[in-house]
Write an enzyme that holds these catalytic residues in place. Sequence first.
Site, PDB file in Angstrom:
ATOM      1  N   GLU A 299       0.840  -1.197   0.000  1.00  0.00           N
ATOM      2  CA  GLU A 299       0.000   0.000   0.000  1.00  0.00           C
ATOM      3  C   GLU A 299       0.878   1.251   0.000  1.00  0.00           C
ATOM      4  O   GLU A 299       1.853   1.349   0.726  1.00  0.00           O
ATOM      5  CB  GLU A 299      -0.894  -0.016   1.242  1.00  0.00           C
ATOM      6  CG  GLU A 299      -1.787   1.209   1.371  1.00  0.00           C
ATOM      7  CD  GLU A 299      -2.574   1.212   2.674  1.00  0.00           C
ATOM      8  OE1 GLU A 299      -3.650   1.823   2.694  1.00  0.00           O
ATOM      9  OE2 GLU A 299      -2.102   0.613   3.668  1.00  0.00           O
TER      10      GLU A 299
ATOM     11  N   LYS B  43      -9.521   2.425  -2.554  1.00  0.00           N
ATOM     12  CA  LYS B  43      -9.749   1.830  -1.235  1.00  0.00           C
ATOM     13  C   LYS B  43     -11.105   2.249  -0.678  1.00  0.00           C
ATOM     14  O   LYS B  43     -11.418   3.432  -0.554  1.00  0.00           O
ATOM     15  CB  LYS B  43      -8.627   2.264  -0.296  1.00  0.00           C
ATOM     16  CG  LYS B  43      -8.670   1.626   1.094  1.00  0.00           C
ATOM     17  CD  LYS B  43      -7.482   2.116   1.908  1.00  0.00           C
ATOM     18  CE  LYS B  43      -7.446   1.515   3.306  1.00  0.00           C
ATOM     19  NZ  LYS B  43      -6.292   2.035   4.097  1.00  0.00           N
TER      20      LYS B  43
ATOM     21  N   CYS C 240      -5.419  -3.024   2.621  1.00  0.00           N
ATOM     22  CA  CYS C 240      -5.174  -2.894   4.062  1.00  0.00           C
ATOM     23  C   CYS C 240      -6.440  -3.014   4.922  1.00  0.00           C
ATOM     24  O   CYS C 240      -6.912  -4.114   5.188  1.00  0.00           O
ATOM     25  CB  CYS C 240      -4.439  -1.581   4.322  1.00  0.00           C
ATOM     26  SG  CYS C 240      -3.527  -1.550   5.902  1.00  0.00           S
TER      27      CYS C 240
END
Length: 251
Positions: free
Chosen positions: A38, A103, A137
């Site tokens: 990330e 995300k 994540c």
Amino acid sequence: MKIAGLNLDIVWKNKEKNFQFIEEQFKSLEADIFLLPEMFSTGFCMDAAEVSDRNEESLEFLKKISKEKNAAVCGSAPVEQDGNFYNRMYFVQPGSEPVFYDKRHLFSFSGEDKVYTPGDKRIIVNYMGFRILLQVCYDLRFPVFARNNDDYDAILYVANWPEKRVGAWEHLLKARAIENLSFVFGLNRIGTDGNGLVYQESSHCFFADGTEISQKNGNIISAELNSDELKDFRQHFQFLNDRDDFEIKIK
């Protein structure tokens, strides 16, 4: 299909140094997918106005690596678009338009939700006969969003998941593999970031039964994903037929 991920000690806010190191690490490596953590070009940074790509710098770098290696390359970077900032995960493969996933679950504990804009789509890419779900994540903590509706075979998670919470990272990766009858490859960064957070080596790849199938060689973690093995396992254990139905509502 072979995936090779780089356990990267990301240089804080320094794209050129990160690009140079990544290229050197991948130079003599062979794989079908090269995976990066990330925000691989800057570190997990909330100074979005300072570090975000405005000219697709990180994407152009991924395209370069993809062309050089004749393989897919995947990782996330901070990006500015139309006045908004995104934590954007790219999947770049030779001869095709890049695919990206923004995300969805922003890490409010760090203030990410105050700086970046959440994505509103679940993205699955098709590559070498595999259907691959892209996740970043904090998405790992939300199993409904990653629920397998018979539409993917593997999940790629890229992360900056700190050492102090690494137990949750490792347990949840295995859980996502087991509950979704899928391969799960989770790539975390290493080292210490600009905020003083420490990241230990904790990247893994799990088969659908929770078995670790990755191998580690220096900073590289790799795994071979066998589609026939997954197909046989799913045919024998048809647990997904009994799953609950969910309706995901994007706010």
